[in-house]
Design an enzyme around this catalytic site. Sequence first.
Site, PDB file in Angstrom:
ATOM      1  N   LYS A 110       0.861  -1.191   0.000  1.00 16.25           N
ATOM      2  CA  LYS A 110       0.000   0.000   0.000  1.00 16.25           C
ATOM      3  C   LYS A 110       0.887   1.228   0.000  1.00 16.25           C
ATOM      4  O   LYS A 110       2.024   1.182   0.479  1.00 16.25           O
ATOM      5  CB  LYS A 110      -0.890   0.017   1.257  1.00 16.25           C
TER       6      LYS A 110
HETATM    7  P1  NAD Z   1     -12.861   8.322  -2.594  1.00 17.06           P
HETATM    8  O1  NAD Z   1     -11.835   9.345  -2.290  1.00 17.06           O
HETATM    9  O2  NAD Z   1     -13.327   8.144  -3.988  1.00 17.06           O
HETATM   10  O3  NAD Z   1     -14.171   8.549  -1.701  1.00 17.06           O
HETATM   11  C1  NAD Z   1     -14.151   8.726  -0.319  1.00 17.06           C
HETATM   12  C2  NAD Z   1     -15.445   9.451   0.036  1.00 17.06           C
HETATM   13  O4  NAD Z   1     -15.558   9.527   1.447  1.00 17.06           O
HETATM   14  C3  NAD Z   1     -15.477  10.871  -0.506  1.00 17.06           C
HETATM   15  O5  NAD Z   1     -16.737  11.124  -1.086  1.00 17.06           O
HETATM   16  C4  NAD Z   1     -15.248  11.707   0.741  1.00 17.06           C
HETATM   17  O6  NAD Z   1     -15.829  13.010   0.653  1.00 17.06           O
HETATM   18  C5  NAD Z   1     -15.905  10.851   1.804  1.00 17.06           C
HETATM   19  N1  NAD Z   1     -15.416  11.154   3.141  1.00 17.06           N
HETATM   20  C6  NAD Z   1     -14.174  11.509   3.525  1.00 17.06           C
HETATM   21  N2  NAD Z   1     -14.132  11.721   4.847  1.00 17.06           N
HETATM   22  C7  NAD Z   1     -15.374  11.471   5.302  1.00 17.06           C
HETATM   23  C8  NAD Z   1     -15.968  11.518   6.585  1.00 17.06           C
HETATM   24  N3  NAD Z   1     -15.259  11.857   7.663  1.00 17.06           N
HETATM   25  N4  NAD Z   1     -17.267  11.188   6.693  1.00 17.06           N
HETATM   26  C9  NAD Z   1     -17.982  10.842   5.623  1.00 17.06           C
HETATM   27  N5  NAD Z   1     -17.478  10.790   4.378  1.00 17.06           N
HETATM   28  C10 NAD Z   1     -16.193  11.100   4.225  1.00 17.06           C
HETATM   29  O7  NAD Z   1     -12.273   6.955  -2.004  1.00 17.06           O
HETATM   30  P2  NAD Z   1     -12.667   5.476  -2.406  1.00 17.06           P
HETATM   31  O8  NAD Z   1     -11.721   5.037  -3.451  1.00 17.06           O
HETATM   32  O9  NAD Z   1     -14.129   5.380  -2.611  1.00 17.06           O
HETATM   33  O10 NAD Z   1     -12.242   4.705  -1.073  1.00 17.06           O
HETATM   34  C11 NAD Z   1     -13.103   4.632   0.063  1.00 17.06           C
HETATM   35  C12 NAD Z   1     -12.670   3.463   0.933  1.00 17.06           C
HETATM   36  O11 NAD Z   1     -12.718   2.259   0.158  1.00 17.06           O
HETATM   37  C13 NAD Z   1     -11.258   3.541   1.506  1.00 17.06           C
HETATM   38  O12 NAD Z   1     -11.235   2.919   2.778  1.00 17.06           O
HETATM   39  C14 NAD Z   1     -10.448   2.710   0.535  1.00 17.06           C
HETATM   40  O13 NAD Z   1      -9.259   2.186   1.115  1.00 17.06           O
HETATM   41  C15 NAD Z   1     -11.445   1.616   0.221  1.00 17.06           C
HETATM   42  N6  NAD Z   1     -11.187   0.906  -1.040  1.00 17.06           N
HETATM   43  C16 NAD Z   1     -11.146   1.547  -2.231  1.00 17.06           C
HETATM   44  C17 NAD Z   1     -10.915   0.834  -3.401  1.00 17.06           C
HETATM   45  C18 NAD Z   1     -10.934   1.475  -4.771  1.00 17.06           C
HETATM   46  O14 NAD Z   1     -10.886   0.730  -5.771  1.00 17.06           O
HETATM   47  N7  NAD Z   1     -11.027   2.776  -4.907  1.00 17.06           N
HETATM   48  C19 NAD Z   1     -10.689  -0.550  -3.336  1.00 17.06           C
HETATM   49  C20 NAD Z   1     -10.745  -1.191  -2.094  1.00 17.06           C
HETATM   50  C21 NAD Z   1     -10.992  -0.454  -0.955  1.00 17.06           C
END
Ligand code: NAD
Length: 479
Positions: A110
Amino acid sequence: MTAHQSPIEPSFRQSVDMMFNRAVALMDLSPGLEEKIRVCNATYTVRFGVRLRGALHTFTGYRSVHSEHMEPVKGGIRFALSVNQDEVEALAALMTYKCALVEAPFGGSKGGLCIDPRAWNEHELELITRRFAYELIKRDLINPAQNVPAPDMGTGEREMAWIADQYKRMNTTDINGAACVTGKPLNAGGIAGRIEATGRGVQYALQEFFRYPEDVAIANLSGTLKGKRVIVQGLGNVGYHAAKFLSEEDGAIVTGIIERDGALHDEAGLDVEAVHAWIAKHGGVTGYPAANHHTDGAALLEAECDILIPAALEGVINLSNADRIKAPLIVEAANGPITAGADDILREKGCVIIPDMYANAGGVTVSYFEWVKNLSHIRFGRMQRRAEESRHQLVVDELERLSADKGLGWELSPNFKERYLRGAGELELVRSGLDDTMRAAYQAMRAVWHGRDDVKDLRTAAYLVSIRKVADSYRAKGL
Ligand code: NAD
């Protein structure tokens, strides 16, 4: 630690280790092998300067490699101010277990950069991303054979395209250069269905869970996904796609959306597309006209609903709020949204948790397909699609001939013909591969969950399945 998290709680990495320890206590691994699997192999910290707005700005980034039992290692790159070594190491460990669980042939890694991506314009972000990528590439911490990043919080296709281009500039003769990173745009070596993959995987995970009425009953629920009330935290890449597919395709009702500036609540159901468009335009949910807005967004995690989907950050369900969580089923779309302490409380209450290493594995699964596509230099379906269509056409022609010859008057419905004749393109193949992966991984976890008296929850089952696979692969290497 998040704003609401109690100071007595362990860190994210300690939380992951505690969950790991709970699982290995039920296994028969030697203490040496147990330790080898648990520890993070290496974390590289880099501080680099970029001249922006007339001044030199120093940024801190990390790339952590948890386990190299298989190579390349795989894991996203996160852009957020909260990034730190502990978090990156916890996320790298989860990647090891996640890849093993869904049989993606990678070790866990990561990366993260301490930055608020919204504080910089696109050109500045490109300079910063390229410089960070340069630092990692020159140490083989980005490399198609050794370490392959992907998007995570705060990053997406655009950043992955910059990273791939940076790698190619520094390795002009590497014919497999495009495979150095996944989550790229389609026109830059990406794969159909990658953007939606993690959210799609959350949907497939829930669909598979609801195929087993006895599992659904453990969560005190019944029936199908239709009409189930869902609250989602974080309408970013993962949360948006999960909410969209569950509401549009499975008939679930999204009653709550929690964002950084508060939450929207409507028991009759929120229009996910409209909220998403509002956030894109206004930067948050504040002012959205068609629902109640609560300024304390996190409080909505505690509201009545059938399914809670935390899809933003880690540690949001912790010792300070776990006993007030009412959802009988929680799907960890984010990584580590439930701390080890909260996990104990929720399990005690009978809440069923579909764990992160499974629930959000759709992203790495489709990243695996993208990496294979890049190494094979050909789009999935390109060779087979028309051959498949021709064979299906033969069957349709034959049925129609038989019907005409025998005067049966059979007529195939146009809808059936259209769907049956269409050969699978890349998107259909990716979805099929993802669905198959999510079903197989659930079944592997489920067999342990129901098959062992000492395993009471899906998380422990997931750890048992994945640690066993990592241990087998270390043993095969002679360790
Ligand atoms: P992203 O940046 O696209 O979205 C995150 C969202 O959460 C945003 O809309 C943001 O405004 C919101 N956010 C941030 N702080 C917040 C808070 N305190 N309260 C409520 N909402 C809040 O990120 P993502 O890619 O969707 O990732 C989200 C989670 O999923 C992370 O834990 C990431 O590790 C996990 N994840 C992502 C992927 C991927 O393919 N993108 C894969 C596996 C896991």
